[in-house]
Design an enzyme around this catalytic site. Structure first.
Site, PDB file in Angstrom:
ATOM      1  N   PRO A  11      80.939  58.733  -2.543  1.00  0.00           N
ATOM      2  CA  PRO A  11      81.041  58.220  -3.909  1.00  0.00           C
ATOM      3  C   PRO A  11      79.884  57.336  -4.336  1.00  0.00           C
ATOM      4  CG  PRO A  11      82.618  57.138  -2.467  1.00  0.00           C
ATOM      5  CD  PRO A  11      82.049  58.289  -1.694  1.00  0.00           C
ATOM      6  N   ASN A  12      79.508  57.526  -5.586  1.00  0.00           N
ATOM      7  CA  ASN A  12      78.496  56.733  -6.304  1.00  0.00           C
ATOM      8  C   ASN A  12      77.064  57.008  -5.863  1.00  0.00           C
ATOM      9  OD1 ASN A  12      80.272  55.306  -8.068  1.00  0.00           O
ATOM     10  ND2 ASN A  12      80.959  54.137  -6.293  1.00  0.00           N
ATOM     11  N   ARG A  19      70.667  52.150 -10.753  1.00  0.00           N
ATOM     12  CA  ARG A  19      71.031  50.730 -10.639  1.00  0.00           C
ATOM     13  C   ARG A  19      70.807  50.260  -9.217  1.00  0.00           C
ATOM     14  NH1 ARG A  19      76.259  51.901 -13.384  1.00  0.00           N
ATOM     15  NH2 ARG A  19      75.603  52.179 -15.511  1.00  0.00           N
ATOM     16  N   TYR A  24      69.170  49.845  -2.872  1.00  0.00           N
ATOM     17  CA  TYR A  24      69.159  51.264  -2.522  1.00  0.00           C
ATOM     18  C   TYR A  24      67.829  51.976  -2.802  1.00  0.00           C
ATOM     19  CZ  TYR A  24      74.192  50.480  -2.304  1.00  0.00           C
ATOM     20  OH  TYR A  24      75.437  49.997  -1.984  1.00  0.00           O
ATOM     21  N   ASN A  75      76.794  60.297   4.833  1.00  0.00           N
ATOM     22  CA  ASN A  75      76.805  58.997   4.174  1.00  0.00           C
ATOM     23  C   ASN A  75      78.064  58.968   3.326  1.00  0.00           C
ATOM     24  OD1 ASN A  75      76.544  56.661   2.744  1.00  0.00           O
ATOM     25  ND2 ASN A  75      74.418  56.978   2.132  1.00  0.00           N
ATOM     26  N   ALA A  78      81.295  54.143   0.078  1.00  0.00           N
ATOM     27  CA  ALA A  78      82.331  53.119   0.259  1.00  0.00           C
ATOM     28  C   ALA A  78      83.532  53.625   1.065  1.00  0.00           C
ATOM     29  CB  ALA A  78      82.780  52.600  -1.105  1.00  0.00           C
ATOM     30  N   GLU A  99      76.401  59.200  11.367  1.00  0.00           N
ATOM     31  CA  GLU A  99      76.728  58.329  10.226  1.00  0.00           C
ATOM     32  C   GLU A  99      75.422  57.749   9.682  1.00  0.00           C
ATOM     33  OE1 GLU A  99      79.282  55.045  11.248  1.00  0.00           O
ATOM     34  OE2 GLU A  99      79.118  54.154   9.232  1.00  0.00           O
ATOM     35  N   HIS A 101      73.498  55.358   6.478  1.00  0.00           N
ATOM     36  CA  HIS A 101      73.551  54.479   5.300  1.00  0.00           C
ATOM     37  C   HIS A 101      72.139  54.105   4.887  1.00  0.00           C
ATOM     38  CE1 HIS A 101      77.837  54.134   5.619  1.00  0.00           C
ATOM     39  NE2 HIS A 101      77.684  53.922   6.917  1.00  0.00           N
ATOM     40  N   ARG A 108      75.278  42.838   4.838  1.00  0.00           N
ATOM     41  CA  ARG A 108      75.845  42.714   3.487  1.00  0.00           C
ATOM     42  C   ARG A 108      77.235  42.068   3.545  1.00  0.00           C
ATOM     43  NH1 ARG A 108      75.169  48.172   0.376  1.00  0.00           N
ATOM     44  NH2 ARG A 108      75.643  46.750  -1.360  1.00  0.00           N
TER      45      ARG A 108
HETATM   46  O1  CA2 Z   1      74.044  51.912   2.191  1.00  0.00           O
HETATM   47  C1  CA2 Z   1      74.675  52.958   1.978  1.00  0.00           C
HETATM   48  O2  CA2 Z   1      74.184  54.081   2.080  1.00  0.00           O
HETATM   49  C2  CA2 Z   1      76.137  52.871   1.503  1.00  0.00           C
HETATM   50  O3  CA2 Z   1      76.857  53.948   2.101  1.00  0.00           O
HETATM   51  C3  CA2 Z   1      76.083  53.016  -0.010  1.00  0.00           C
HETATM   52  C4  CA2 Z   1      77.432  52.832  -0.694  1.00  0.00           C
HETATM   53  C5  CA2 Z   1      78.103  51.540  -0.214  1.00  0.00           C
HETATM   54  O4  CA2 Z   1      79.417  51.445  -0.766  1.00  0.00           O
HETATM   55  C6  CA2 Z   1      78.176  51.449   1.305  1.00  0.00           C
HETATM   56  O5  CA2 Z   1      78.740  50.203   1.670  1.00  0.00           O
HETATM   57  C7  CA2 Z   1      76.793  51.570   1.916  1.00  0.00           C
HETATM   58  C8  CA2 Z   1      77.233  52.781  -2.215  1.00  0.00           C
HETATM   59  C9  CA2 Z   1      76.654  54.068  -2.789  1.00  0.00           C
HETATM   60  C10 CA2 Z   1      75.779  53.869  -3.984  1.00  0.00           C
HETATM   61  O6  CA2 Z   1      76.336  52.981  -4.926  1.00  0.00           O
HETATM   62  C11 CA2 Z   1      75.594  52.665  -6.032  1.00  0.00           C
HETATM   63  C12 CA2 Z   1      76.154  51.728  -6.872  1.00  0.00           C
HETATM   64  C13 CA2 Z   1      75.496  51.346  -8.020  1.00  0.00           C
HETATM   65  C14 CA2 Z   1      74.254  51.912  -8.314  1.00  0.00           C
HETATM   66  C15 CA2 Z   1      73.684  52.846  -7.468  1.00  0.00           C
HETATM   67  C16 CA2 Z   1      74.361  53.220  -6.322  1.00  0.00           C
END
Ligand code: CA2
Length: 150
Positions: A11-12, A19, A24, A75, A78, A99, A101, A108
């Site tokens: 997700p996301n 953002r 990221y 990946n 969340a 896995e 990330h 974090r």
């Molecule tokens: O660091 C990573 O790759 C994560 O898997 C990314 C996830 C996060 O929930 C994990 O804890 C670590 C988040 C994906 C991207 O989320 C975004 C949120 C807002 C803007 C852009 C990406």
């Protein structure tokens, strides 16, 4: 795609580049996908690159990959920190899972320190941004080579 390495994103991750560039990076998921495809063709392996915001879809793809793929780079976003369903899907399968990330989740918030994926993964790569995807492809190829399944 049969015999590919599946790269599954949760997700996301479709929002990358729009953002939170400080965490990221600036690249989009499409940029990462293009880099993965270029690197995989150099290594002579095929990849199947996917993203979904839906936990059940990720479970379906892990089950599909267990039948069709040589390995999974995951990946889970969340869902890493919440999903017993993804843990069980990996545990039920037999292909190796790496896995992955973008960020170092241990540096974090505390809620990102727990992973339901790590105990059932072969290994974990984190904190290298988009390059981590290439490191994971390299690591998966080395692993498959060492087990003669590439
Ligand atoms: O660091 C990573 O790759 C994560 O898997 C990314 C996830 C996060 O929930 C994990 O804890 C670590 C988040 C994906 C991207 O989320 C975004 C949120 C807002 C803007 C852009 C990406």
């Amino acid at each position: 795609m049969a015999n590919a390495i599946y790269i599954i994103n949760g997700p996301n991750l479709n929002l990358l580049g729009q953002r939170e560039p400080g965490i990221y990076g600036n690249g989009s998921l499409d940029d990462i996908k293009a880099d993965c495809n270029a690197f995989a063709s150099k290594l002579n392996v095929s990849i199947e690159f996917r993203q979904s915001n839906h936990e059940g879809m990720l479970v379906d793809w892990i089950q599909e990959a267990d039948k069709k793929a040589r390995g999974i780079i995951l990946n889970a976003g969340a869902y890493t920190h919440t999903s017993v369903a993804l843990h069980d899907a990996i545990r039920a399968g037999s292909v190796p899972v790496i896995e992955l990330h973008l960020s170092n989740t241990h540096a974090r918030e505390e809620f990102r320190h727990k992973s339901y994926i790590s105990p059932v993964a072969h290994g974990v790569i984190m904190g290298f941004g988009g390059d981590g995807y290439l490191l994971a492809i390299r690591a998966m190829c080395t692993l498959l080579d060492s087990t003669n399944s590439l």
